[in-house]
Design a protein around this motif. Structure first.
Motif, PDB file in Angstrom:
ATOM      1  N   ASP B 125      26.496 -68.430  49.734  1.00 17.91           N
ATOM      2  CA  ASP B 125      26.211 -68.930  51.111  1.00 17.91           C
ATOM      3  C   ASP B 125      25.451 -70.613  50.879  1.00 17.91           C
ATOM      4  O   ASP B 125      25.585 -71.123  49.461  1.00 17.91           O
ATOM      5  N   PRO B 126      25.456 -71.301  51.977  1.00 17.75           N
ATOM      6  CA  PRO B 126      24.920 -72.606  51.430  1.00 17.75           C
ATOM      7  C   PRO B 126      23.720 -73.029  51.039  1.00 17.75           C
ATOM      8  O   PRO B 126      23.300 -74.026  50.489  1.00 17.75           O
ATOM      9  N   HIS B 127      22.973 -71.841  50.578  1.00 16.24           N
ATOM     10  CA  HIS B 127      21.636 -72.065  49.982  1.00 16.24           C
ATOM     11  C   HIS B 127      21.695 -71.311  48.432  1.00 16.24           C
ATOM     12  O   HIS B 127      20.844 -71.125  47.913  1.00 16.24           O
ATOM     13  N   GLY B 128      22.961 -70.997  48.131  1.00 14.99           N
ATOM     14  CA  GLY B 128      23.387 -70.636  46.980  1.00 14.99           C
ATOM     15  C   GLY B 128      22.937 -69.188  46.818  1.00 14.99           C
ATOM     16  O   GLY B 128      23.010 -68.470  45.763  1.00 14.99           O
ATOM     17  N   ASP B 129      22.832 -68.330  47.734  1.00 19.34           N
ATOM     18  CA  ASP B 129      22.650 -66.992  48.016  1.00 19.34           C
ATOM     19  C   ASP B 129      23.911 -66.208  47.812  1.00 19.34           C
ATOM     20  O   ASP B 129      24.811 -66.644  48.544  1.00 19.34           O
ATOM     21  N   PRO B 130      24.094 -65.123  47.056  1.00 18.18           N
ATOM     22  CA  PRO B 130      25.512 -64.471  46.823  1.00 18.18           C
ATOM     23  C   PRO B 130      25.811 -63.720  48.339  1.00 18.18           C
ATOM     24  O   PRO B 130      24.733 -62.950  48.933  1.00 18.18           O
ATOM     25  N   ILE B 131      26.969 -63.761  48.516  1.00 20.89           N
ATOM     26  CA  ILE B 131      27.549 -63.048  49.771  1.00 20.89           C
ATOM     27  C   ILE B 131      28.031 -61.808  49.206  1.00 20.89           C
ATOM     28  O   ILE B 131      29.025 -61.476  48.592  1.00 20.89           O
ATOM     29  N   PRO B 132      27.493 -60.461  49.682  1.00 20.92           N
ATOM     30  CA  PRO B 132      27.898 -59.140  49.414  1.00 20.92           C
ATOM     31  C   PRO B 132      29.572 -59.054  49.894  1.00 20.92           C
ATOM     32  O   PRO B 132      29.880 -59.427  50.930  1.00 20.92           O
ATOM     33  N   ASP B 133      30.289 -58.219  49.042  1.00 18.53           N
ATOM     34  CA  ASP B 133      31.709 -58.203  49.570  1.00 18.53           C
ATOM     35  C   ASP B 133      31.683 -57.032  50.542  1.00 18.53           C
ATOM     36  O   ASP B 133      30.399 -56.316  51.084  1.00 18.53           O
ATOM     37  N   LYS B 134      32.687 -56.614  51.095  1.00 19.68           N
ATOM     38  CA  LYS B 134      32.927 -55.413  52.011  1.00 19.68           C
ATOM     39  C   LYS B 134      32.170 -54.321  51.610  1.00 19.68           C
ATOM     40  O   LYS B 134      31.718 -53.401  52.202  1.00 19.68           O
TER      41      LYS B 134
END
Lengths: 218, 218
Positions: B125-134
């Motif tokens: 995300d824009p803050h560098g946090d990972p986005i979980p997949d489905k």
DNA sequence: AAATATTTTTAGACTAATCTAAAAATATAT
DNA sequence: ATATATTTTTAGATTAGTCTAAAAATATTT
């Protein structure tokens, strides 16, 4: 602060009064909101206190200018989100309504203005309904219902009244979409069904279909 | 059915337990949720009844697998919406959080899957946090906090801990963004401030900044 | 280990939105 | 115009989430 429920009541009242401009009665709201008349009475009292509606006991309710402003803004958001869902996220026109019902309540002016710009300021939603601009003005299209179209004339499909998934899927399966050219061939007085010609086919539609399809003469 | 409030509590518990894996105590939740401890007790009882949390009186609370699944799904939605807002709607990284807090609660699998695809399956995300997949899996990046970086080494900025608008604006005004290359020049033992070199400048940052900036060695 | 402080829970009350059942007002039919 | 039916409102209760204040449990000091 306006609550989600208040917004939904205001929207319902707006829609009920937009076809016919007089006061809206309690039972009509109850059935639109899938709730009981007593709940409606409580809510319209509250809307009245908050100056979103004018209300006199037993006399039905009308929206104030404030109430109308709220309603139009929700409609703007709803329709913009519908455009987004169809144009960017591959939703079909029968799938958008439910999700847009939720998205329309997100409160952020920047969000909706940027969304509007991102979509290049659309003026109609996927069902042919006009999208109010920031100031609440919307295009008025002169449209008639298929049931009142004249035999022999050609029309363009510009909208639907019923936006239920069932009806929209029916239209899909008969290759009727916004922009489709329709020529009225015959009106059957017995059951008010209508024979229409599309690009490559002729079909007969029932009265209930004919009442829910908006056309513009071409 | 899970309510909005329940979702927010679950999210808060998840975040509080993700740094340190033990039970979360009532007061911590109360302060995260800006509410009172008594309200928290009521809610964690409810979450426990609904099997989103394990709870024994006076012993704090942990999320069940179900609860974690809910939390990760909300985080996925939150971060995808943040990417959308920044990449498509011209939001800056300090403006997205509040709106995403609302968007994250919209319930539609199709919506979020299509959004994911529309954004081309972003992983951060824009803050560098990972986005979980489905499935709820997310990339684990090995990152350290600036406060623990070693003098003389070069790093890439990969994330922030504090996502408040104030902090992010501070970073903007000092030309620090995700991807910025940072070399640690000097650590001042007196106040734990750190002198760092950016592309075209050298600046001194305080300990509280150094604790909130994540780096990856290069 | 007793005294004190802190944390957590309980008890009881409040608000928003809803409901049922009964009462009041309005509309319709004879 | 009187009786009947329908619509609307009131009264009182319910649920979710919250609060305050007091009680109970746990943690910390001495």
């Amino acid at each position: 602060m306006i609550t989600l429920t208040e917004e939904n009541y205001i929207k319902a009242i707006y829609h009920l009064s937009s076809n016919g401009e007089k006061t809206v009665n309690t039972n009509a709201i109850a059935s639109a909101m899938q709730t009981k008349a007593s709940s409606v009475t409580d809510m319209i009292k509250k809307l009245s206190e908050k100056n979103y509606a004018d209300y006199k006991k037993y006399q039905g309710v009308t929206l104030t200018d404030d109430g109308k402003r709220v309603a139009v803004n929700i409609i703007r958001k709803h329709r913009l989100w519908e455009v987004f869902l169809v144009e960017k996220l591959n939703f079909s026109w029968d799938e958008v309504h439910e999700v847009a019902e939720h998205l329309e309540h997100i409160k952020s002016d920047k969000l909706i203005d940027e969304l509007d710009a991102f979509l290049e300021f659309p003026t109609y939603d996927p069902h042919g309904d006009p999208i109010p601009d920031k100031e609440g003005n919307f295009k008025h299209i002169e449209k008639i219902v298929l049931a009142k179209a004249e035999v022999g004339s050609a029309y363009k499909c510009v909208g639907v009244d019923d936006t239920s998934s069932k009806f929209l899927k029916y239209l899909d399966s008969n290759h009727i979409a916004l922009g489709t050219i329709i020529t009225v061939k015959h009106k059957e007085p017995f059951d008010n069904s209508i024979k229409i010609a599309l690009e490559n086919s002729e079909i007969v539609v029932s009265q209930s279909v004919a009442k829910n399809l908006y056309l513009k003469k071409i």
